[in-house]
Design an enzyme around this catalytic site. Sequence first.
Site, PDB file in Angstrom:
ATOM      1  N   GLY A  14       0.816  -1.221   0.000  1.00 46.88           N
ATOM      2  CA  GLY A  14       0.000   0.000   0.000  1.00 46.88           C
ATOM      3  C   GLY A  14       0.840   1.257   0.000  1.00 46.88           C
ATOM      4  N   SER A  16       1.156   3.426  -2.680  1.00 47.59           N
ATOM      5  CA  SER A  16       0.778   4.401  -3.712  1.00 47.59           C
ATOM      6  C   SER A  16       0.357   5.735  -3.099  1.00 47.59           C
ATOM      7  CB  SER A  16      -0.390   3.851  -4.552  1.00 47.59           C
ATOM      8  OG  SER A  16      -1.426   3.389  -3.696  1.00 47.59           O
ATOM      9  N   ARG A  17      -0.037   5.706  -1.829  1.00 41.23           N
ATOM     10  CA  ARG A  17      -0.572   6.920  -1.185  1.00 41.23           C
ATOM     11  C   ARG A  17      -0.195   6.925   0.292  1.00 41.23           C
ATOM     12  NH1 ARG A  17      -6.083   6.339  -0.496  1.00 41.23           N
ATOM     13  NH2 ARG A  17      -6.320   4.201  -1.218  1.00 41.23           N
ATOM     14  N   ASP A  65      -3.479  -7.245  -4.713  1.00 38.66           N
ATOM     15  CA  ASP A  65      -4.437  -7.075  -3.620  1.00 38.66           C
ATOM     16  C   ASP A  65      -3.965  -8.004  -2.495  1.00 38.66           C
ATOM     17  OD1 ASP A  65      -6.549  -7.378  -1.847  1.00 38.66           O
ATOM     18  OD2 ASP A  65      -8.090  -7.348  -3.411  1.00 38.66           O
ATOM     19  N   ASN A  92       1.773  -2.295   5.449  1.00 40.69           N
ATOM     20  CA  ASN A  92       1.116  -1.006   5.641  1.00 40.69           C
ATOM     21  C   ASN A  92      -0.306  -0.979   5.068  1.00 40.69           C
ATOM     22  OD1 ASN A  92       1.169   2.161   5.800  1.00 40.69           O
ATOM     23  ND2 ASN A  92       0.709   1.682   3.668  1.00 40.69           N
ATOM     24  N   SER A 148      -2.239   0.471  14.833  1.00 41.15           N
ATOM     25  CA  SER A 148      -2.924   1.750  15.091  1.00 41.15           C
ATOM     26  C   SER A 148      -3.160   1.857  16.589  1.00 41.15           C
ATOM     27  CB  SER A 148      -4.276   1.777  14.369  1.00 41.15           C
ATOM     28  OG  SER A 148      -5.046   2.862  14.847  1.00 41.15           O
ATOM     29  N   TYR A 162     -12.592  -2.065  12.858  1.00 35.55           N
ATOM     30  CA  TYR A 162     -11.235  -1.672  12.451  1.00 35.55           C
ATOM     31  C   TYR A 162     -10.263  -1.889  13.613  1.00 35.55           C
ATOM     32  CZ  TYR A 162      -7.403   1.564  11.229  1.00 35.55           C
ATOM     33  OH  TYR A 162      -6.168   2.126  10.985  1.00 35.55           O
ATOM     34  N   LYS A 166      -6.711  -4.183  14.042  1.00 34.30           N
ATOM     35  CA  LYS A 166      -5.407  -3.639  14.447  1.00 34.30           C
ATOM     36  C   LYS A 166      -4.913  -4.289  15.733  1.00 34.30           C
ATOM     37  CE  LYS A 166      -4.706  -1.071  10.928  1.00 34.30           C
ATOM     38  NZ  LYS A 166      -3.540  -1.302  10.059  1.00 34.30           N
TER      39      LYS A 166
END
Length: 257
Positions: A14, A16-17, A65, A92, A148, A162, A166
């Site tokens: 992950g 790309s951003r 993916d 990530n 997180s 979520y 984590k």
Amino acid sequence: MARRLDGKIAIITGSSRGIGRAIALEFAREGAKVCINYAKSEDMARQVVEEIKSLGGEALMIRADVSKLDDVKQLVKGVIDRFGRIDILVNNAAIMLRGDFLETEDEEFYRILDRMWKVNVKGVVYCCKEVVKHMVKNRYGKIINIASIAGIGTAFPGTTPYAMTKAAIVILTRRLAFELGPYGINVNAIAPGMVLTDMSTPEGVELARKRCVLGRVGSPEDIARLAVFLASDESSYITGQVIVADGGRIDYLTHSL
Ligand code: NAP
């Protein structure tokens, strides 16, 4: 001057951003050759590769993916084919879907939980499994999982599923450190607080400002610099740790972890 990751080969899922992109750029600045992974944002991934090349670094991009085992196998094969080994894995990639325990309709709540479990937990397990096969051969490796503070006890409405994913990353980090330490592999996690990316919301950012002693939201670079430390041999005696980078949040429900 020697750079901190000179000649190291790294996969950042992950990237790309957001935080992953910042980690990839910081790693490249420190001399690592990096694999930019993305699921959908091909153009953004290409931009990261171009930015790294303009810094004089080396990067390749691979679409995969992480929730699909075959994709992860192709990702790892692509890096091995190009660079011959993998020294650093940063797990990530993740998604954040909101679901309030009471308000969200049952089927929707379970759908959210299943999807996040597949990407945020199974995706990390797949990447670790495939990459570790190569690290074990080399008796060297650094795995950095992006967890997180949600997974260690802060509360924010609608983020229980979520937070569960984590929390799984926190315990996975500790258990893998135990299993992989004898093979020269360090496994640590970073638990960021609120960081300004596409994942953060204006209300979350405002809340984070109020609830952290430094009074500001984190930047992707705040996390990237910590990732460099954990990926470098400066941290060679650190494993199984979850390092919190949250500007000093004051709203933990528990300190028992
Ligand atoms: P982001 O800006 O939404 O970026 C997510 C990245 O993950 C993108 O590159 C995306 O690729 C990739 N990705 C998503 N699903 C994927 C999949 N199935 N396979 C491969 N790549 C996938 O998120 P972020 O804020 O940078 O978050 C990065 C990490 O930090 C996550 O683990 C997140 O949980 C954690 N974190 C973030 C915050 C925060 O406040 N931002 C706080 C604590 C922890 P595409 O571009 O192709 O979609």
